[in-house]
Design an enzyme around this catalytic site. Structure first.
Site, PDB file in Angstrom:
ATOM      1  N   CYS A  42       0.852  -1.189   0.000  1.00 17.71           N
ATOM      2  CA  CYS A  42       0.000   0.000   0.000  1.00 17.71           C
ATOM      3  C   CYS A  42       0.891   1.243   0.000  1.00 17.71           C
ATOM      4  O   CYS A  42       1.923   1.255   0.684  1.00 17.71           O
ATOM      5  CB  CYS A  42      -0.893  -0.026   1.240  1.00 17.71           C
TER       6      CYS A  42
ATOM      7  N   HIS B 188      -9.190  -4.421  -0.933  1.00 18.04           N
ATOM      8  CA  HIS B 188      -8.166  -3.679  -0.186  1.00 18.04           C
ATOM      9  C   HIS B 188      -8.674  -2.272   0.140  1.00 18.04           C
ATOM     10  O   HIS B 188      -8.569  -1.809   1.281  1.00 18.04           O
ATOM     11  CB  HIS B 188      -6.873  -3.613  -1.010  1.00 18.04           C
ATOM     12  N   GLU B 189      -9.243  -1.607  -0.865  1.00  9.06           N
ATOM     13  CA  GLU B 189      -9.718  -0.240  -0.652  1.00  9.06           C
ATOM     14  C   GLU B 189     -10.936  -0.203   0.270  1.00  9.06           C
ATOM     15  O   GLU B 189     -11.076   0.708   1.082  1.00  9.06           O
ATOM     16  CB  GLU B 189     -10.021   0.438  -1.990  1.00  9.06           C
TER      17      GLU B 189
ATOM     18  N   HIS C 107      -9.770  -0.122   3.723  1.00 11.05           N
ATOM     19  CA  HIS C 107      -9.358   1.238   4.129  1.00 11.05           C
ATOM     20  C   HIS C 107     -10.548   2.012   4.681  1.00 11.05           C
ATOM     21  O   HIS C 107     -10.425   2.720   5.684  1.00 11.05           O
ATOM     22  CB  HIS C 107      -8.771   2.010   2.942  1.00 11.05           C
TER      23      HIS C 107
END
Length: 136
Positions: A85, A126-127, A130
């Site tokens: 990242c 993944h996002e 976040h």
């Protein structure tokens, strides 16, 4: 406008707030910032540019897609992988799913539901992490 990459772990661990139509311009900042980092990055969440809103962008290969208020609806076929990242250093192990279905608002503020597979699905997951303050 290209924004600096957020690296403050305390900020990144906070849950993002819903995006509103007033946040549409942040989508342009995500596009500009992702393009500026295209040699090292394939997706971003708004908190990575210092904005605690539920917005992500993903490089789909042929275009960059901004999603406002995305929600994971379905997931199938788990697998183990490692991810990096821009906001963090090093690789981290994680479980992802090969097939996902996501609901989100597009730039016209219309609800869209799409299926994603393989690497694009991994980027989106993944996002989405976040947005929940999960650091992978």
């Amino acid at each position: 406008m290209i924004q600096p990459i957020m690296k403050d772990l305390l900020f990144l661990q906070q849950v993002s707030e819903p995006a509103t139509k007033a946040d549409l311009a942040i989508g342009r900042d995500l596009m500009d910032t992702l393009q500026a980092h295209q040699h090292e990055c394939v997706g971003m969440a708004a908190n990575m540019i210092g904005v605690k809103k539920r917005m992500i962008i993903v490089d789909m290969g042929f275009t960059n897609l901004v999603m406002y208020n995305p929600h994971l609806l379905k997931k199938a076929q788990p697998y183990q992988t490692e991810e990096s990242c821009l906001s963090l250093t090093g690789l981290r192990p994680t479980t992802r799913y090969k097939q996902i279905t996501v609901s989100f608002l597009n730039q016209n503020w219309q609800e869209v539901t799409m299926d994603f597979t393989d690497f694009t699905a991994q980027i989106i997951q993944h996002e989405l992490d976040h947005l929940e303050g999960i650091i992978i």
